[in-house]
Design a protein around this motif. Structure first.
Motif, short mmCIF file in Angstrom:
data_model
loop_
_atom_site.label_atom_id
_atom_site.label_comp_id
_atom_site.label_asym_id
_atom_site.label_seq_id
_atom_site.Cartn_x
_atom_site.Cartn_y
_atom_site.Cartn_z
N GLY A 4 45.70 -6.96 30.46
CA GLY A 4 45.78 -6.01 29.66
C GLY A 4 45.20 -4.75 29.99
O GLY A 4 45.50 -3.82 29.31
N LEU A 5 44.58 -4.67 31.19
CA LEU A 5 43.91 -3.40 31.69
C LEU A 5 44.94 -2.53 32.65
O LEU A 5 44.78 -1.47 32.95
CB LEU A 5 42.81 -3.76 32.25
N PRO A 40 36.42 6.52 27.98
CA PRO A 40 37.55 5.96 28.73
C PRO A 40 37.41 3.95 29.05
O PRO A 40 36.36 3.79 28.60
CB PRO A 40 37.32 6.34 30.01
N VAL A 41 38.32 3.54 29.44
CA VAL A 41 38.25 2.46 30.03
C VAL A 41 37.84 2.59 31.63
O VAL A 41 38.41 3.16 32.25
CB VAL A 41 39.54 1.64 30.16
N VAL A 42 36.60 1.91 31.75
CA VAL A 42 35.75 2.16 33.06
C VAL A 42 35.69 0.49 33.60
O VAL A 42 35.53 -0.36 33.06
CB VAL A 42 34.36 2.61 33.08
N VAL A 43 35.90 0.48 34.79
CA VAL A 43 35.88 -0.81 35.57
C VAL A 43 34.75 -0.75 37.01
O VAL A 43 35.26 0.33 37.74
CB VAL A 43 37.21 -1.42 36.14
N ASP A 44 34.02 -1.62 36.96
CA ASP A 44 33.05 -1.51 38.25
C ASP A 44 33.40 -2.93 38.89
O ASP A 44 33.44 -4.02 38.70
CB ASP A 44 31.61 -1.83 37.82
N LEU A 45 34.28 -2.60 39.95
CA LEU A 45 34.86 -3.70 40.72
C LEU A 45 33.81 -3.95 42.02
O LEU A 45 33.30 -3.04 42.40
CB LEU A 45 36.41 -3.28 41.19
N CYS A 46 33.87 -5.06 42.47
CA CYS A 46 32.74 -5.42 43.68
C CYS A 46 31.35 -5.01 42.84
O CYS A 46 30.55 -4.43 43.57
CB CYS A 46 33.16 -4.96 44.76
N CYS A 47 31.36 -5.30 41.65
CA CYS A 47 30.04 -4.92 41.05
C CYS A 47 28.65 -5.34 41.60
O CYS A 47 27.66 -4.77 41.15
CB CYS A 47 30.29 -5.39 39.29
N GLY A 48 28.57 -6.30 42.12
CA GLY A 48 27.19 -7.01 42.41
C GLY A 48 26.22 -6.99 41.23
O GLY A 48 26.82 -7.84 40.39
N LEU A 77 28.19 7.27 29.70
CA LEU A 77 29.21 7.55 28.95
C LEU A 77 29.44 6.65 27.50
O LEU A 77 29.99 5.61 27.56
CB LEU A 77 30.50 7.02 29.58
N PRO A 78 28.71 7.34 26.58
CA PRO A 78 28.43 6.31 25.37
C PRO A 78 30.17 5.94 24.72
O PRO A 78 30.96 6.81 24.64
CB PRO A 78 27.89 7.24 24.17
N GLY A 79 30.35 4.80 24.53
CA GLY A 79 31.54 4.35 23.77
C GLY A 79 32.47 3.91 24.83
O GLY A 79 33.66 3.57 24.42
N VAL A 80 32.16 3.78 25.90
CA VAL A 80 33.14 3.41 27.14
C VAL A 80 33.32 1.97 26.96
O VAL A 80 32.48 1.15 26.36
CB VAL A 80 32.37 3.56 28.46
N GLU A 81 34.46 1.52 27.20
CA GLU A 81 35.02 0.03 27.37
C GLU A 81 34.78 -0.31 28.87
O GLU A 81 35.48 0.07 29.71
CB GLU A 81 36.50 0.03 26.91
N LEU A 82 33.54 -1.15 29.15
CA LEU A 82 33.31 -1.60 30.37
C LEU A 82 33.74 -2.78 30.82
O LEU A 82 33.60 -3.85 30.13
CB LEU A 82 31.94 -1.13 30.45
N HIS A 83 34.43 -2.90 31.89
CA HIS A 83 34.66 -4.19 32.68
C HIS A 83 33.93 -3.93 33.85
O HIS A 83 34.23 -3.35 34.63
CB HIS A 83 36.23 -4.30 32.78
N ALA A 84 33.25 -5.15 34.34
CA ALA A 84 32.81 -5.50 35.73
C ALA A 84 33.17 -6.77 36.39
O ALA A 84 33.53 -7.80 35.54
CB ALA A 84 31.29 -5.60 35.61
N ALA A 85 33.31 -6.79 37.78
CA ALA A 85 33.87 -8.01 38.33
C ALA A 85 33.30 -8.25 39.52
O ALA A 85 33.01 -7.16 40.45
CB ALA A 85 35.49 -8.05 38.22
#
Length: 262
Positions: free
Chosen positions: A152-153, A92-100, A112-120
């Motif tokens: 785009g997310l 999946p597309v995964v987002v870690d918001l308030c990621c520290g 989760l191999p192959g995940v599209e990861l965004h952190a912010a």
């Protein structure tokens, strides 16, 4: 002559470290020179969080780099990761918001191999730290909540893990000195009732989640009921998951699948 194990334990115990023996072993195994060992012991005795002394924290089997001034990942947050993994579709597309430090994102990417990861995160120090932890294939953004994310997310996020600050403003001063004095206020203070940042996330989350996507937030036992109501009020199917072992409360909101024709 470098301090012995017994000397380190005695120094830490005198400073009030409850787990002095365990901490002494970690410090001794991390220090590369006698001089570094002495500095690390002095810093811990002065009240610096153990993870800042070591330069890392263990989180879900990973060694997460933690710089001074960055929020230290808590073991109870491993429950949030566990719940997110159970919900995640394949790649999946995964987002870690308030990621520290990026601990949640790093753990999700590992699971989760192959995940599209965004952190912010809004804190530049946290963003620098997260970039060290989440891996070369991940994307780390600096900014305030969703403002940091690429447009785009929108409508594509399968798992949105938002470990928002949830300590009520009036209770920040009651936190242990390690957190109160050495972690950024922006990572701790959740406003008057501790739920201000959660409200901001909940309002915008449906527009960013894919159909069937999930928002996961950690909260306290006292705040769990109101947090469920906040997510439900934003149009998400909300529920509470609890780990008695980790003293963890995770509120999950799922965006309903579209019905009928688009």
């Amino acid at each position: 002559m470098p301090p012995s194990y017994a000397h380190v334990v005695t120094a830490l115990r005198s400073a009030g470290c409850v787990f002095a023996e365990d901490e002494a072993r970690l410090i001794l195994s991390t220090a590369r020179t006698p001089a570094e060992l002495a500095v690390m012991v002095d810093r811990r005795v002065a009240g610096l969080p153990l993870e800042h002394v070591l330069g890392w924290a263990e989180f879900r089997g990973l060694r997460i780099a933690v710089e001074p001034g960055v929020f230290v990942p808590r073991r109870r947050t491993e429950f949030l990761v566990e719940q997110a993994v159970a919900l995640a579709p394949e790649a999946p597309v995964v987002v870690d918001l308030c990621c520290g430090s990026g601990a949640v994102g790093a753990a999700l990417a590992a699971a989760l191999p192959g995940v599209e990861l965004h952190a912010a995160d809004v804190d530049p120090a946290a963003v620098r730290c997260a970039r060290r932890n989440v891996g070369a294939g991940a994307h780390v953004h600096e900014g305030d909540l969703f403002e940091a994310l690429p447009r785009g997310l929108r409508g594509r996020i399968g798992v949105l893990a938002a470990n928002v600050p949830y300590v009520p403003s009036g209770e920040v001063g009651l936190l242990p000195p390690e957190a109160r004095d050495h972690e950024p206020l922006v990572a701790l203070d959740g406003g008057g009732d501790g739920l201000d940042v959660l409200r901001r996330v909940a309002v915008e989350a449906p527009g960013w989640l894919a159909p069937g996507g999930s928002l996961l937030v950690e909260t306290s036992e006292r705040q769990a009921g109101p947090a469920v109501e906040i997510l439900a009020g934003a149009g998400l199917m909300a529920r509470l998951e609890v780990s008695e072992e980790l003293y963890a409360n995770v509120v999950i909101g799922v965006k309903q699948l579209r019905r009928g024709r688009d």
